[in-house]
Design an enzyme around this catalytic site. Structure first.
Site, PDB file in Angstrom:
ATOM      1  CB  SER A  60      -4.302 -19.763 -37.882  1.00 39.10           C
ATOM      2  OG  SER A  60      -3.627 -20.066 -36.531  1.00 39.10           O
ATOM      3  CG  ASP A 106      -5.585 -16.348 -41.548  1.00 42.90           C
ATOM      4  OD1 ASP A 106      -5.839 -16.404 -42.721  1.00 42.90           O
ATOM      5  OD2 ASP A 106      -4.164 -16.226 -41.524  1.00 42.90           O
ATOM      6  CG  HIS A 107      -4.657 -19.605 -44.733  1.00 42.26           C
ATOM      7  ND1 HIS A 107      -4.806 -19.628 -46.209  1.00 42.26           N
ATOM      8  CD2 HIS A 107      -3.993 -18.445 -44.744  1.00 42.26           C
ATOM      9  CE1 HIS A 107      -4.010 -18.675 -46.810  1.00 42.26           C
ATOM     10  NE2 HIS A 107      -3.744 -17.926 -45.603  1.00 42.26           N
ATOM     11  CG  ASP A 141      -6.716 -21.264 -48.801  1.00 44.57           C
ATOM     12  OD1 ASP A 141      -6.785 -21.454 -50.295  1.00 44.57           O
ATOM     13  OD2 ASP A 141      -5.359 -21.167 -48.562  1.00 44.57           O
ATOM     14  CD  GLU A 171      -5.058 -18.274 -50.900  1.00 45.51           C
ATOM     15  OE1 GLU A 171      -5.284 -17.762 -49.749  1.00 45.51           O
ATOM     16  OE2 GLU A 171      -3.862 -18.512 -51.317  1.00 45.51           O
ATOM     17  CD  GLU A 179      -1.163 -17.375 -43.244  1.00 44.73           C
ATOM     18  OE1 GLU A 179      -2.286 -17.721 -43.397  1.00 44.73           O
ATOM     19  OE2 GLU A 179      -0.751 -16.276 -43.210  1.00 44.73           O
ATOM     20  CG  HIS A 225       1.392 -17.529 -46.284  1.00 46.43           C
ATOM     21  ND1 HIS A 225       0.910 -18.287 -46.932  1.00 46.43           N
ATOM     22  CD2 HIS A 225       0.671 -16.366 -46.176  1.00 46.43           C
ATOM     23  CE1 HIS A 225      -0.543 -18.034 -46.830  1.00 46.43           C
ATOM     24  NE2 HIS A 225      -0.685 -16.824 -46.357  1.00 46.43           N
ATOM     25  CG  HIS A 263      -3.785 -14.232 -47.723  1.00 44.52           C
ATOM     26  ND1 HIS A 263      -4.046 -15.127 -46.571  1.00 44.52           N
ATOM     27  CD2 HIS A 263      -4.976 -13.557 -47.768  1.00 44.52           C
ATOM     28  CE1 HIS A 263      -5.153 -15.156 -46.267  1.00 44.52           C
ATOM     29  NE2 HIS A 263      -5.943 -14.547 -47.104  1.00 44.52           N
ATOM     30  N   GLY A 264       0.413 -12.602 -47.050  1.00 41.18           N
ATOM     31  CA  GLY A 264       1.814 -12.655 -47.315  1.00 41.18           C
ATOM     32  C   GLY A 264       2.318 -11.282 -47.455  1.00 41.18           C
ATOM     33  N   GLY A 265       1.478 -10.208 -46.548  1.00 39.65           N
ATOM     34  CA  GLY A 265       2.214  -9.098 -46.701  1.00 39.65           C
ATOM     35  C   GLY A 265       3.540  -8.809 -45.916  1.00 39.65           C
ATOM     36  CB  SER A 266       5.412 -10.235 -43.267  1.00 38.58           C
ATOM     37  OG  SER A 266       4.564 -10.343 -42.394  1.00 38.58           O
ATOM     38  CG  ASN A 285      -4.243 -11.785 -44.164  1.00 39.03           C
ATOM     39  OD1 ASN A 285      -5.167 -10.814 -43.880  1.00 39.03           O
ATOM     40  ND2 ASN A 285      -4.286 -12.978 -44.085  1.00 39.03           N
ATOM     41  CB  ILE A 286       0.298  -7.655 -40.564  1.00 39.18           C
ATOM     42  CG1 ILE A 286       0.108  -6.915 -41.618  1.00 39.18           C
ATOM     43  CG2 ILE A 286       1.786  -7.762 -39.993  1.00 39.18           C
ATOM     44  CD1 ILE A 286      -0.102  -5.488 -41.023  1.00 39.18           C
ATOM     45  CG  ASP A 287       0.986 -14.828 -38.604  1.00 41.48           C
ATOM     46  OD1 ASP A 287       1.039 -14.380 -37.423  1.00 41.48           O
ATOM     47  OD2 ASP A 287       0.902 -15.817 -38.786  1.00 41.48           O
TER      48      ASP A 287
HETATM   49 ZN   LIG Z   1      -2.692 -16.235 -45.792  1.00 42.47          ZN
END
Ligand SMILES: [Zn+2]
Length: 359
Positions: A60, A106-107, A141, A171, A179, A225, A263-266, A285-287
């Protein structure tokens, strides 16, 4: 088993396209993990090597700033040069991990367009010197802005990136949650049409961008996210399928013409991840999950050895604590936490054992 192979290291241009197509054809997606320094980059590469998976490493804007160091007063310069430093680190070391690495940022919202442009200035210098791009791809984005502005800016930036053999992630629709200060208010439980990307918008993007260069789409299908209480995430992957079908029928392409990003997969259910991947998602994405995976074992170590973080030598019995407070001791525990967490991610995404890198 695919016989398509790439040399280990950072992949860009044709190599990047090959990797994306191999993932889609093979029915798996690559984890895209946010990093903030050499510890996290190295842990992500080691995790990928352990899983025999290729990997996407992303920064990011604030991650890039942190990479350069908080001591640099010019925050904008730090965001640019930190990104350059991280990519150079990967270009130097990735091949020794024996897997393929995609370098991505990222974004970047409207206020961060100058960040993208400054990274492209650095990318153009790198391309001139080495004949390949510094970054495989960047994300722009502009999903919070009107779609015409979003797409015309993406077209303008992609024109410049295509000359460097780079890909652009855009996006459409708004990923809920926050995020890195960029995102939107998450309207809890609402049936908000903005949370679901419209296939007509995706078609408009394809019509404009496909003739210019390689691009991918972060689409919203109820993903958020951050990690919220269970039940808040109501994923509807069929939205992705509807976009693929519209583009396919309009342009007479093969299956899954779009390269999709999750995105926002957690914290997502595995069945929904698998379904999304079957509709052309090549990157998830995994943050948030890896941040906790790094910090949790460090916290445990400090709790178990509290005196080592108060005294160099025990004031009562004279025990030396050097081997506990040496930062390598607990930073390595954080790295191991990331490595363990990413084995699960590679399993969930089906990328385990699927690296196409061959020396
Ligand atoms: Zn994202």
């Amino acid at each position: 088993m695919s016989d398509i192979t790439l040399k280990p290291g950072v992949v860009t241009g044709e190599g990047y396209n090959t990797l994306v197509n191999a993932a889609k054809a093979g029915g798996y997606a690559l984890p895209a993990v946010n990093v903030t320094g050499t510890n996290t980059i190295n842990a992500v590469m080691e995790a990928a090597a352990n899983a025999n998976s290729d990997i996407i490493i992303q920064l990011s804007n604030s991650g890039a700033q942190f990479y350069a160091g908080r001591g640099i007063e010019d925050a904008f310069k730090a965001k640019v040069m930190g990104a350059v430093a991280a990519a150079q680190h990967a270009h130097l070391l990735a091949e020794y991990y024996g897997i393929c690495v995609v370098m991505h940022t990222d974004h970047a919202n409207k206020a961060l367009i100058p960040w993208i442009e400054a990274m492209l200035v650095e990318g153009e210098k790198y391309y001139e010197q080495y004949g390949k791009p510094l970054y495989s791809s960047h994300m722009l984005d502009l999903s919070a802005d009107p779609i015409d502005f979003n797409l015309s800016e993406c077209a303008r930036i992609l024109e410049r990136m295509a000359k460097l053999d780079m890909s652009l992630e855009i996006e459409l629709g708004v990923t809920g949650g926050e995020e890195d200060g960029i995102g939107s208010d998450f309207d809890e439980g609402a049936d908000n049409s903005k949370l679901y990307t419209q296939p007509a918008d995706v078609l408009q993007a394809y019509n404009l961008l496909n003739p210019i260069g390689h691009f991918s789409v972060a689409a919203s299908f109820g993903n958020v996210h951050g990690v919220y209480k269970p039940g808040n995430v109501k994923l509807r992957p069929e939205i992705l399928k509807n976009s693929q079908t519209l583009v396919q029928q309009t342009h007479g392409t093969g299956d899954n013409p779009l390269h999709l990003v999750f995105h926002g997969g957690s914290g997502s259910e595995k069945a929904k991840i698998t379904e999304a991947v079957s509709y052309g998602v090549f990157k998830m994405n995994i943050d948030t999950d890896t941040q906790f995976a790094f910090s949790e074992p460090v916290g445990q170590f400090v709790n178990e050895n509290p005196k080592a973080f108060l005294y160099q030598v025990d004031p009562e019995d004279g025990t030396p604590y050097k081997k506990f407070y040496d930062p390598r001791k607990y930073l390595r525990l954080g790295e191991e936490g990331i490595i363990a967490r990413l084995q699960e991610a590679c399993d969930d995404l089906g990328s385990k054992g699927r690296s196409i890198a061959r020396s």
